[in-house]
Scaffold this motif. Sequence first.
Motif, PDB file in Angstrom:
ATOM      1  N   GLY A  88      23.603  39.776  11.974  1.00 44.97           N
ATOM      2  CA  GLY A  88      23.374  39.686  10.537  1.00 44.97           C
ATOM      3  C   GLY A  88      24.358  38.757   9.849  1.00 44.97           C
ATOM      4  O   GLY A  88      23.985  37.942   8.990  1.00 44.97           O
ATOM      5  N   ILE A  89      25.632  38.861  10.229  1.00 38.46           N
ATOM      6  CA  ILE A  89      26.656  37.997   9.639  1.00 38.46           C
ATOM      7  C   ILE A  89      26.400  36.528   9.995  1.00 38.46           C
ATOM      8  O   ILE A  89      26.540  35.625   9.152  1.00 38.46           O
ATOM      9  CB  ILE A  89      28.057  38.436  10.108  1.00 38.46           C
ATOM     10  CG1 ILE A  89      28.381  39.838   9.551  1.00 38.46           C
ATOM     11  CG2 ILE A  89      29.125  37.431   9.679  1.00 38.46           C
ATOM     12  CD1 ILE A  89      29.654  40.443  10.113  1.00 38.46           C
ATOM     13  N   LEU A  90      25.996  36.285  11.242  1.00 40.90           N
ATOM     14  CA  LEU A  90      25.690  34.911  11.662  1.00 40.90           C
ATOM     15  C   LEU A  90      24.495  34.348  10.890  1.00 40.90           C
ATOM     16  O   LEU A  90      24.488  33.170  10.510  1.00 40.90           O
ATOM     17  CB  LEU A  90      25.410  34.875  13.163  1.00 40.90           C
ATOM     18  CG  LEU A  90      26.615  35.110  14.086  1.00 40.90           C
ATOM     19  CD1 LEU A  90      26.168  35.153  15.546  1.00 40.90           C
ATOM     20  CD2 LEU A  90      27.666  34.015  13.892  1.00 40.90           C
ATOM     21  N   ILE A  91      23.490  35.186  10.622  1.00 44.80           N
ATOM     22  CA  ILE A  91      22.323  34.721   9.860  1.00 44.80           C
ATOM     23  C   ILE A  91      22.722  34.402   8.427  1.00 44.80           C
ATOM     24  O   ILE A  91      22.247  33.417   7.833  1.00 44.80           O
ATOM     25  CB  ILE A  91      21.203  35.778   9.905  1.00 44.80           C
ATOM     26  CG1 ILE A  91      20.627  35.871  11.322  1.00 44.80           C
ATOM     27  CG2 ILE A  91      20.099  35.440   8.907  1.00 44.80           C
ATOM     28  CD1 ILE A  91      19.583  36.946  11.494  1.00 44.80           C
ATOM     29  N   ILE A  92      23.603  35.215   7.833  1.00 42.96           N
ATOM     30  CA  ILE A  92      24.090  34.922   6.482  1.00 42.96           C
ATOM     31  C   ILE A  92      24.813  33.583   6.461  1.00 42.96           C
ATOM     32  O   ILE A  92      24.607  32.748   5.559  1.00 42.96           O
ATOM     33  CB  ILE A  92      25.012  36.052   5.987  1.00 42.96           C
ATOM     34  CG1 ILE A  92      24.222  37.345   5.815  1.00 42.96           C
ATOM     35  CG2 ILE A  92      25.675  35.659   4.662  1.00 42.96           C
ATOM     36  CD1 ILE A  92      25.076  38.557   5.523  1.00 42.96           C
ATOM     37  N   GLY A 220      19.486  38.234   6.609  1.00 45.89           N
ATOM     38  CA  GLY A 220      20.793  38.519   7.213  1.00 45.89           C
ATOM     39  C   GLY A 220      21.485  39.694   6.559  1.00 45.89           C
ATOM     40  O   GLY A 220      22.078  40.550   7.248  1.00 45.89           O
ATOM     41  N   ILE A 221      21.406  39.774   5.236  1.00 42.20           N
ATOM     42  CA  ILE A 221      22.030  40.895   4.514  1.00 42.20           C
ATOM     43  C   ILE A 221      21.361  42.211   4.910  1.00 42.20           C
ATOM     44  O   ILE A 221      22.027  43.229   5.115  1.00 42.20           O
ATOM     45  CB  ILE A 221      21.937  40.665   2.996  1.00 42.20           C
ATOM     46  CG1 ILE A 221      22.871  39.514   2.586  1.00 42.20           C
ATOM     47  CG2 ILE A 221      22.303  41.938   2.230  1.00 42.20           C
ATOM     48  CD1 ILE A 221      22.704  39.081   1.150  1.00 42.20           C
ATOM     49  N   ASN A 226      21.868  47.378   7.426  1.00 41.31           N
ATOM     50  CA  ASN A 226      21.291  48.409   8.281  1.00 41.31           C
ATOM     51  C   ASN A 226      22.255  48.806   9.385  1.00 41.31           C
ATOM     52  O   ASN A 226      22.482  49.996   9.645  1.00 41.31           O
ATOM     53  CB  ASN A 226      19.976  47.909   8.871  1.00 41.31           C
ATOM     54  CG  ASN A 226      19.350  48.906   9.829  1.00 41.31           C
ATOM     55  OD1 ASN A 226      19.524  48.810  11.038  1.00 41.31           O
ATOM     56  ND2 ASN A 226      18.626  49.880   9.282  1.00 41.31           N
ATOM     57  N   ALA A 227      22.865  47.810  10.040  1.00 46.40           N
ATOM     58  CA  ALA A 227      23.800  48.108  11.125  1.00 46.40           C
ATOM     59  C   ALA A 227      25.041  48.814  10.597  1.00 46.40           C
ATOM     60  O   ALA A 227      25.520  49.788  11.196  1.00 46.40           O
ATOM     61  CB  ALA A 227      24.195  46.810  11.835  1.00 46.40           C
ATOM     62  N   ALA A 228      25.568  48.349   9.459  1.00 51.64           N
ATOM     63  CA  ALA A 228      26.777  48.955   8.895  1.00 51.64           C
ATOM     64  C   ALA A 228      26.523  50.397   8.475  1.00 51.64           C
ATOM     65  O   ALA A 228      27.375  51.271   8.669  1.00 51.64           O
ATOM     66  CB  ALA A 228      27.261  48.123   7.701  1.00 51.64           C
ATOM     67  N   THR A 229      25.352  50.661   7.905  1.00 50.56           N
ATOM     68  CA  THR A 229      25.025  52.022   7.474  1.00 50.56           C
ATOM     69  C   THR A 229      24.920  52.972   8.656  1.00 50.56           C
ATOM     70  O   THR A 229      25.470  54.085   8.625  1.00 50.56           O
ATOM     71  CB  THR A 229      23.701  52.025   6.692  1.00 50.56           C
ATOM     72  OG1 THR A 229      23.795  51.153   5.563  1.00 50.56           O
ATOM     73  CG2 THR A 229      23.343  53.421   6.228  1.00 50.56           C
ATOM     74  N   VAL A 230      24.241  52.546   9.709  1.00 47.14           N
ATOM     75  CA  VAL A 230      24.102  53.396  10.895  1.00 47.14           C
ATOM     76  C   VAL A 230      25.465  53.662  11.534  1.00 47.14           C
ATOM     77  O   VAL A 230      25.774  54.801  11.944  1.00 47.14           O
ATOM     78  CB  VAL A 230      23.143  52.743  11.909  1.00 47.14           C
ATOM     79  CG1 VAL A 230      23.130  53.532  13.216  1.00 47.14           C
ATOM     80  CG2 VAL A 230      21.745  52.663  11.349  1.00 47.14           C
TER      81      VAL A 230
END
Length: 236
Positions: A88-92, A220-221, A226-230
Amino acid sequence: MTFTLVAALIGLALIDSTSFGTLLIPIWLLLTPGRLRAGRIAAYLGTVAVFYFGIGILLVLGADAALTAVGAIDIPPVPLRIGQLILGILIIALSYRLEARAERRSGSPGKIQRWRSRTMSGSGNARSLMKLALVAAALEVATMLPYLAAVGLIANADLAWQLTGFVLAAYCVVMTLPAIALALARLAAHQRVDPFLQRINDWFTRNSAKALGWTVGGIGIGITLNAATVLAVNPT
């Protein structure tokens, strides 16, 4: 097929319908002076739809094989979520790079405009217009993340191959619907529709770089959150 899946695919297809190849170039073609050659517009949009349908079939087959291989590997959920977070960070970060590159190239539509004049005039032919469609679709297919997301949803839905093909074909048709609607409006009301098409063309020309960055960055966000929440809720 669930309602949620259908709604998600329709939403993604409508986002894809606003891309450079599926909307901006058709608008440029529609703005060609004189009588509209409907067959030329149909040839362009048909080529784009068939190209993306073929790419989608190949991607679904590859995604199905990849999902099968991943499913056979016993990977703990935390590393997977960390990998998702990094992705996600790479896509941002990619969204900023794509926006900057699009801004640098925003002042050079001359080649496309020359193609438009040649292919939409009596001196041109449908073959050069189909070539334009293939070039435009091939150049942007890697950045059309909504389409890639849609292919992932279709592959993960475990549909029969006949239904998979139908859904992909329907997706590609929905991608072209705004351009088809504008073409029909241009045929029915030439003088009244041209100013509207010109405003759309001007807006896309000014904001295409930002729209690309927002689309990619938004995906990306979403992946990152989603990953950070899980990980925050269930860190083990």
